[in-house]
Design a protein around this motif. Structure first.
Motif, short mmCIF file in Angstrom:
data_model
loop_
_atom_site.label_atom_id
_atom_site.label_comp_id
_atom_site.label_asym_id
_atom_site.label_seq_id
_atom_site.Cartn_x
_atom_site.Cartn_y
_atom_site.Cartn_z
N ASP A 136 3.68 -11.63 -43.70
CA ASP A 136 2.54 -11.97 -42.83
C ASP A 136 3.07 -12.27 -41.43
N VAL A 137 2.21 -12.13 -40.45
CA VAL A 137 2.58 -12.40 -39.07
C VAL A 137 2.00 -13.74 -38.64
N ILE A 138 2.84 -14.58 -38.04
CA ILE A 138 2.43 -15.92 -37.60
C ILE A 138 2.65 -16.03 -36.10
N THR A 139 1.70 -16.66 -35.41
CA THR A 139 1.84 -16.92 -33.98
C THR A 139 1.82 -18.42 -33.73
N LEU A 140 2.86 -18.88 -33.06
CA LEU A 140 2.93 -20.25 -32.56
C LEU A 140 2.70 -20.21 -31.06
N ASP A 141 1.71 -20.93 -30.60
CA ASP A 141 1.39 -20.98 -29.17
C ASP A 141 1.21 -22.45 -28.78
N VAL A 142 2.30 -23.09 -28.43
CA VAL A 142 2.25 -24.52 -28.14
C VAL A 142 1.40 -24.82 -26.91
N PRO A 143 1.52 -24.08 -25.81
CA PRO A 143 0.65 -24.38 -24.66
C PRO A 143 -0.83 -24.36 -25.02
N ALA A 144 -1.22 -23.47 -25.93
CA ALA A 144 -2.63 -23.41 -26.35
C ALA A 144 -2.91 -24.31 -27.54
N ARG A 145 -1.86 -24.97 -28.05
CA ARG A 145 -1.96 -25.87 -29.21
C ARG A 145 -2.50 -25.15 -30.44
N ARG A 146 -1.96 -23.95 -30.70
CA ARG A 146 -2.42 -23.13 -31.82
C ARG A 146 -1.28 -22.76 -32.75
N LEU A 147 -1.63 -22.66 -34.03
CA LEU A 147 -0.74 -22.14 -35.06
C LEU A 147 -1.59 -21.32 -36.02
N ASP A 148 -1.38 -20.00 -36.00
CA ASP A 148 -2.25 -19.12 -36.78
C ASP A 148 -1.44 -18.07 -37.53
N VAL A 149 -1.92 -17.74 -38.72
CA VAL A 149 -1.43 -16.60 -39.45
C VAL A 149 -2.43 -15.47 -39.23
N HIS A 150 -1.93 -14.27 -39.01
CA HIS A 150 -2.80 -13.15 -38.66
C HIS A 150 -3.49 -12.59 -39.91
N LEU A 151 -4.38 -13.41 -40.45
CA LEU A 151 -5.16 -13.03 -41.63
C LEU A 151 -6.61 -13.43 -41.39
N SER A 152 -7.51 -12.63 -41.87
CA SER A 152 -8.93 -12.94 -41.73
C SER A 152 -9.31 -14.04 -42.73
N GLU A 153 -10.45 -14.67 -42.46
CA GLU A 153 -10.96 -15.66 -43.39
C GLU A 153 -11.21 -15.04 -44.76
N GLU A 154 -11.63 -13.79 -44.75
CA GLU A 154 -11.90 -13.11 -46.02
C GLU A 154 -10.62 -12.90 -46.82
N GLU A 155 -9.54 -12.54 -46.13
CA GLU A 155 -8.28 -12.33 -46.83
C GLU A 155 -7.73 -13.65 -47.38
N LEU A 156 -7.82 -14.70 -46.59
CA LEU A 156 -7.36 -16.01 -47.08
C LEU A 156 -8.18 -16.44 -48.29
N ALA A 157 -9.48 -16.22 -48.24
CA ALA A 157 -10.33 -16.59 -49.37
C ALA A 157 -9.99 -15.76 -50.60
N ALA A 158 -9.66 -14.49 -50.38
CA ALA A 158 -9.33 -13.62 -51.51
C ALA A 158 -8.02 -14.04 -52.19
N ARG A 159 -7.15 -14.68 -51.43
CA ARG A 159 -5.87 -15.12 -52.01
C ARG A 159 -5.97 -16.45 -52.77
N GLU A 160 -7.03 -17.20 -52.53
CA GLU A 160 -7.13 -18.53 -53.13
C GLU A 160 -7.07 -18.53 -54.65
N PRO A 161 -7.72 -17.59 -55.36
CA PRO A 161 -7.66 -17.63 -56.82
C PRO A 161 -6.24 -17.46 -57.39
N SER A 162 -5.37 -16.81 -56.63
CA SER A 162 -4.01 -16.60 -57.13
C SER A 162 -3.08 -17.76 -56.80
N TRP A 163 -3.60 -18.73 -56.00
CA TRP A 163 -2.75 -19.86 -55.63
C TRP A 163 -2.57 -20.78 -56.82
N GLN A 164 -1.37 -21.27 -56.98
CA GLN A 164 -1.13 -22.29 -57.99
C GLN A 164 -0.09 -23.26 -57.47
#
Length: 556
Positions: free
Chosen positions: A485-513
């Motif tokens: 996965d691709v991650i962006t750290l942008d301290v001046p903007a105070r952001r930390l994001d993984v380049h995944l849509s909300e839908e993709e993150l939600a789709a991964r939740e059932p496999s989390w343990q």
């Protein structure tokens, strides 16, 4: 008569039971806590002061814990220590208490206990070690440990040389002499108004450490007579002073989680964003390792914390009307505080780091409830960075392969180490600043972006994102990230994001343990069941708030 008769087996005469204030001296002395191993001598100095002021001093032990040798992490036991100290202060017939601390977790734990009981209390920290000396240079405990370990790992320093350096870094009693968490929390206690002016800086072996301890013993007797309680000292204004102080001294990110927990005991409204917003106009003016060059001994002799607080006051960044344990306001105490060395304590106009370069609080889809990064300890070129995630489910998983020549990793990648949060470890250890892969160290790489739901030692350094909340163990998004996965750290903007849509993150939740082991009993189980997340100070849910000093039942 029942209670007096038992106390008299220690040789106390009847005259000490004449109604004078009974002062408890809560000591975290222990030979298993190297930073606190001299507190028996500090306690004797406090006792002298109490006797001189007409009080009756009684020393009692509380749990001692430090990050030096205890496992899995001292943070696992901070709340237990606070709970134990609270009950001892409440349950014994004390009118006031002196809090003796050293290594970092003992300072917030005792402040948390005192806040929950709210009897008159004053803090005496044990002081830093003398400056480390190795090969003609000043070396800092903690900070140089990480550097020398990296040098040995890269083959540029031998094990024999490392063994010599060990003793050179820790050459006297006291806590870390860098601006690590112990020094930071000592300064925080003073900035909060809970410690006598200037007393956070005196080295542990300096005679004036004993003088300040004696003065604290005298002062606590007067505080009992004045009924001056922690709730009157540690107000919202005092917390704002402590937060800005942490920025000005280049303090540890661990102060955030401790102050949030302490505020929760007092009912003071405090949020993780305060540690960013309140410091936007505060430059780093103290030139100390790990952000700078000098050490605590230099800081003390340059004028110590009062000189820093004066700088804040003169730039309208100090709540000068805040009350302190002296009974006077912080503004009165620091109005004429001298600075003897502007190399160590700089003026606002010539800072070590400009305003806004302190701790950054990040938000984003990888940390919905926040994460923090110490800008002054990070490589500037990594404060805006996009890279491929290389993910490890535990610190142990990373360490098992980090020296592997075939590890698929480059300097531009982002190392993600999860399973190190309050519940997941459990205890939120100082493992986030994992050493860089050996092959990259040998190639000359000195820093990489690292992201974790754990903490980092205040003596550590690097572009390390810490305290990611929610943590992986409770289903936080950091648990859904995968290698590649691709991650962006942008301290001046105070952001930390993984380049995944909300839908993709939600789709991964059932496999989390949850991959970390669940404690099957004892304190670790109780801790894991009730610990709050980092943005709430990682206190236990049932310990927040004050319970007062009243004892409802008698013992006989």
């Amino acid at each position: 008569m029942l209670h007096r008769s038992w106390l008299r087996n220690q040789g106390y005469g009847a005259e000490v039971f004449d109604g004078r204030p009974v002062i408890g001296i809560a000591t975290t002395w222990s030979e298993l806590s190297p930073c606190n191993a001299h507190l028996d001598r500090v306690a004797e100095a406090v006792k002298r002061g109490v006797w001189m002021a007409g009080g009756f001093p009684l020393v009692f032990p509380v749990m001692s814990t430090g990050e030096t040798i205890i496992r899995p992490t001292a943070m696992l036991y901070r709340n237990l220590m606070a709970m134990q100290a609270e009950e001892l202060i409440r349950g014994n017939p004390l009118d006031g208490v002196v809090l003796l601390s050293g290594c970092d977790k003992t300072t917030p734990a005792l402040l948390m206990a005192a806040a929950s009981v709210d009897l008159p209390a004053i803090m005496v920290t044990g002081g830093p070690m003398l400056n480390g000396k190795f090969r003609g240079e000043d070396v800092g405990s903690g900070t140089h440990v990480w550097r020398y370990e990296a040098e040995m790992k890269a083959g540029r320093m031998s094990a024999a040389e490392g063994a010599v350096a060990e003793g050179c870094m820790a050459r006297s009693a006291g806590h870390c002499m860098t601006m690590g968490t112990a020094s930071t929390m000592a300064c925080v206690a003073e900035a909060l108004g809970m410690q006598l002016p200037g007393s956070s800086g005196w080295p542990a072996v300096d005679a004036r450490r004993g003088e300040t301890a004696q003065a604290a013993g005298q002062r606590i007797v007067a505080m009992v007579e004045e009924d001056l309680r922690p709730s009157a000292v540690m107000t919202r204004a005092a917390f704002e002073n402590a937060i800005r102080t942490t920025a000005a001294i280049g303090g540890s990110t661990n102060a955030i989680v401790h102050l949030l927990a302490l505020a929760g005991r007092l009912g003071v409204e405090l949020a993780v964003e305060d540690f960013d917003e309140l410091v936007r106009d505060v430059p780093t003016v103290v030139d100390l390792m790990p952000s700078g060059r000098f050490l605590m001994e230099d800081f003390c002799y340059a004028g110590g914390l009062p000189a820093v607080l004066r700088e804040l006051a003169e730039n309208d960044l100090l709540n000068t009307a805040a009350t302190t344990v002296t009974g006077r306001t912080v503004g009165e105490l620091v109005a004429d505080a001298p600075c003897w060395d502007r190399r160590v304590i700089r003026e606002f106009g010539e800072p070590l780091q400009p305003a806004g370069s302190g701790t950054a609080v990040l938000r984003g889809n990888l940390c919905p409830r926040g994460a923090v990064l110490k800008q002054s300890a990070a490589s500037p070129h990594l404060l805006k960075h996009t890279g491929r995630a290389v993910v490890f489910d535990s610190p142990e998983e990373y360490h098992a392969v980090c020296d592997d020549e075939d590890l698929d990793i480059s300097a531009d990648d982002v190392i993600v180490v999860r399973g190190a949060g309050p519940r997941g470890y459990p205890g939120m250890p100082e493992v986030a600043n994992v050493p860089l892969p050996a092959k990259l160290l040998r190639a000359g790489v000195t820093d990489m972006v690292r992201i974790s739901d754990g903490r980092m030692s205040g003596t550590g350094f690097g572009a390390v994102v810490l305290h990611v909340a929610p943590e992986a163990a409770v289903g936080g998004p950091i648990g859904l990230v995968r290698t590649g996965d691709v991650i962006t750290l942008d301290v001046p903007a105070r952001r930390l994001d993984v380049h995944l849509s909300e839908e993709e993150l939600a789709a991964r939740e059932p496999s989390w343990q949850r991959r970390s082991g669940v404690p099957d009993g004892g304190w670790p189980w109780l801790y894991a069941e009730h610990v709050l997340q980092a943005d709430e100070g990682a206190d236990l849910d049932f310990l927040r708030g004050a319970r007062g000093s009243a004892v409802p039942r008698d013992s006989h």
